[in-house]
Design a protein around this motif. Sequence first.
Motif, PDB file in Angstrom:
ATOM      1  N   HIS A 105       0.835  -1.202   0.000  1.00 20.09           N
ATOM      2  CA  HIS A 105       0.000   0.000   0.000  1.00 20.09           C
ATOM      3  C   HIS A 105       0.872   1.255   0.000  1.00 20.09           C
ATOM      4  CE1 HIS A 105      -3.007  -2.951   1.388  1.00 20.09           C
ATOM      5  NE2 HIS A 105      -3.876  -2.127   0.812  1.00 20.09           N
ATOM      6  N   VAL A 107      -0.978   7.357  -9.373  1.00 22.09           N
ATOM      7  CA  VAL A 107      -0.864   6.726  -8.064  1.00 22.09           C
ATOM      8  C   VAL A 107      -1.345   7.704  -7.002  1.00 22.09           C
ATOM      9  CG1 VAL A 107       1.551   7.485  -7.852  1.00 22.09           C
ATOM     10  CG2 VAL A 107       0.723   5.582  -6.465  1.00 22.09           C
ATOM     11  N   GLU A 108      -2.034   7.162  -6.005  1.00 22.34           N
ATOM     12  CA  GLU A 108      -2.551   7.961  -4.908  1.00 22.34           C
ATOM     13  C   GLU A 108      -2.271   7.243  -3.598  1.00 22.34           C
ATOM     14  OE1 GLU A 108      -3.625  10.909  -5.268  1.00 22.34           O
ATOM     15  OE2 GLU A 108      -3.900  10.961  -7.459  1.00 22.34           O
ATOM     16  N   GLN A 140      -3.404   3.435  -2.287  1.00 20.30           N
ATOM     17  CA  GLN A 140      -3.526   2.507  -3.407  1.00 20.30           C
ATOM     18  C   GLN A 140      -2.581   1.327  -3.212  1.00 20.30           C
ATOM     19  OE1 GLN A 140      -2.947   4.421  -7.176  1.00 20.30           O
ATOM     20  NE2 GLN A 140      -2.729   2.499  -8.302  1.00 20.30           N
TER      21      GLN A 140
END
Length: 363
Positions: free
Chosen positions: A94, A236-237, A240
Amino acid sequence: MSTDADARPEPAATPRERPREAAPSPEKPAGAAEPKPRKNRTRRVIVWSILAIVLIAGGIYGYRTIHFYRDHAETDDAQIESHVEPVIPKVGGHVTEVLVEDNQRVEKGQLLLRIDDRDLRAKLATAAADLANARAAAGASRSSVSAAETEHRRAAADLERYQALRQKEEISQQQYDAAKAASEASAAQTQAQGEQVAAAGAKIAQKQADLDLAKLQLSYTTVTAPGAGWVTKKSVEVGQFVQPGQPLLAIVSDAEPWVVANYKETQLKKMHVGQKAIIQVDAYPKRDLHGHVESIAAATGARFALLPPDNATGNFTKVVQRVPVKIVFDEPPDPERRLRAGMSVNAIVDVRESPPQSPPPAR
């Protein structure tokens, strides 16, 4: 006495019988216009003069254009290219932090994002403990080897003494054989302990490799920029879950851009590496950039298409093919006029230069 005839009035004169008055002669007023034929003649002279000037200018322009395209190869099927380095994670997990945004300038090695590293830290601790155990086992093996070597030296010395006594027949053959067997057993034990030490050393190397791999994987949780450039295609964050090999963003380098110009195959007759070129960027129309031909592709663009044409199908239509030509800039890029990858340009190559002469083959 007057009669009726005398009293009648005389008849009036008819219009035909009236005397004509002379027409007055007009006089030319001062400042009057030129006669009409003279004006038309002047207008024709002006028109023919303009036509002559247009024809001369057109002839000069046509001559210069023909002369230019005879000595230059030009195409507008060209664009700016640059190195695009993808940012791809090597470990999964993550995302806990993202430190950049789209179109942001970054330097080489700058931190871009972080991935949760708790699992990898646990693996690193396990690998470190396994390495410590392997080293301890190797130390015990070395101690056993020392003890076995000491026992072997003692058994060998006893065998040497028993051999001398047996020659004097002071001991029995049985005693001598027992001493000999003890010496051989101690030698085998020493060899076995040595092999255990070698195996322990190999195990240490394996556990050290596991520890190094755990450290390397832990370092992959901090993703850095592979080179200097501009962030683009960011996908991408925070939060995620990413997989190894998943594209997250890309870094477009602006350090060394170049031009790929797709020239018609008929324009390559006199083109070769090293010839000078002028690059006209559509975004900056009032400025010519200078470069030179660095290389010419070995195949046409159609050969690398997703569905290349198959001329053996019977549906052949001759089409002029285009060959990619790489042109590099002679001057460094201007920071005030950034050359972005994909920009359209007009590339002009001066093909008047002769190709370089290759040295004669050695005899």
